[in-house]
Design a protein around this motif. Structure first.
Motif, PDB file in Angstrom:
ATOM      1  N   ASN A 271       0.815  -1.216   0.000  1.00 26.91           N
ATOM      2  CA  ASN A 271       0.000   0.000   0.000  1.00 26.91           C
ATOM      3  C   ASN A 271       0.854   1.275   0.000  1.00 26.91           C
ATOM      4  O   ASN A 271       0.711   2.141   0.848  1.00 26.91           O
ATOM      5  CB  ASN A 271      -0.949  -0.013   1.202  1.00 26.91           C
ATOM      6  CG  ASN A 271      -2.047   1.030   1.080  1.00 26.91           C
ATOM      7  OD1 ASN A 271      -2.316   1.541  -0.007  1.00 26.91           O
ATOM      8  ND2 ASN A 271      -2.678   1.354   2.203  1.00 26.91           N
TER       9      ASN A 271
ATOM     10  N   ASP B  25      -1.849  -4.292  -2.548  1.00 29.31           N
ATOM     11  CA  ASP B  25      -2.512  -2.990  -2.394  1.00 29.31           C
ATOM     12  C   ASP B  25      -1.695  -1.845  -2.984  1.00 29.31           C
ATOM     13  O   ASP B  25      -1.538  -0.796  -2.360  1.00 29.31           O
ATOM     14  CB  ASP B  25      -2.837  -2.714  -0.914  1.00 29.31           C
ATOM     15  CG  ASP B  25      -3.783  -3.749  -0.332  1.00 29.31           C
ATOM     16  OD1 ASP B  25      -4.710  -4.168  -1.050  1.00 29.31           O
ATOM     17  OD2 ASP B  25      -3.591  -4.163   0.825  1.00 29.31           O
TER      18      ASP B  25
ATOM     19  N   GLY C  59      -4.745  -6.945  -4.765  1.00 29.18           N
ATOM     20  CA  GLY C  59      -5.138  -5.546  -4.671  1.00 29.18           C
ATOM     21  C   GLY C  59      -4.448  -4.628  -5.660  1.00 29.18           C
ATOM     22  O   GLY C  59      -4.385  -3.419  -5.441  1.00 29.18           O
TER      23      GLY C  59
END
Length: 212
Positions: free
Chosen positions: A3, A25, A49
């Motif tokens: 992320n 992510d 993701g």
């Protein structure tokens, strides 16, 4: 690198010994051929993701011969018809796809190869060594205590001997003082005192009694 809005893996350094890579992510949509060049020994790859939409994007992963676990959760590619069959056909080296094998058997929670097999053995060896070190330290402490006790006993004996010597010296000093006191007396008094000490009377005193 989870992320962090990563768009590509083109800047990934060369990591020949890397076994597990987490890239979930992010915003990766392609360019996976870099992985074969920079991380040739990967066994686990997590791309869940990301923006991967078709199976062809994953074709460069064929150049990772040791890859046996691949995660693509929440990627658009997982919505394709026959997605799992196509992926196992594309990457025959795969054992687990999105946590399940080709027979829908779930992968174990941890993989010894990825997590570092043999750590428990090293821990046990270190633990045993630690116990031996503790025993050695206890033995050293016991020896120190014994030495301290022996020193205390020696000190006490030395003090008793010194006390005995002091008492003898005091008695000798008292005797010397008595002798000095006798020497200071006149000759007659000294003779009288000696006779008194021996329990005899002075002849002069006897004569005085006879006169009476």
């Amino acid at each position: 690198m989870i992320n962090v809005n990563l768009l590509s893996v083109s800047n990934l350094p060369k990591l020949n010994k890397l076994r597990k890579l987490e890239l979930s992510d992010n915003r990766i949509s392609g360019g996976l051929e870099v992985l074969a060049e920079r991380t040739p020994n990967l066994t686990h790859l997590n791309l869940s993701g990301n923006k991967i939409k078709d199976i062809n994007t994953l074709e460069p992963l064929k150049k990772l011969p040791n890859l046996h676990s691949l995660d693509l959760f929440n990627c658009e590619v997982t919505m394709l018809i026959n997605y799992r069959e196509s992926m196992f056909a594309l990457l025959p080296q795969l054992t687990y796809l999105d946590g399940f094998d080709a027979d829908d058997q779930e992968a174990p929670d941890s993989d010894p190869e990825a997590d570092g097999d043999g750590l428990d053995d090293e821990y046990d060896e270190n633990g045993e060594e630690g116990e031996e070190d503790d025993d050695d330290e206890e033995d050293e402490l016991d020896e120190e205590v014994i030495d301290d006790e022996e020193e205390d006993e020696d000190d006490l004996e030395g003090e008793e001997e010194e006390d005995g010597v002091d008492d003898e010296e005091e008695e000798d000093e008292e005797d010397e003082e008595d002798d000095e006191g006798d020497e200071d007396l006149p000759q007659g008094e000294k003779r009288k005192r000696e006779l008194e000490d021996e329990g005899e009377e002075d002849p002069e005193d006897e004569e005085d009694e006879d006169d009476d």
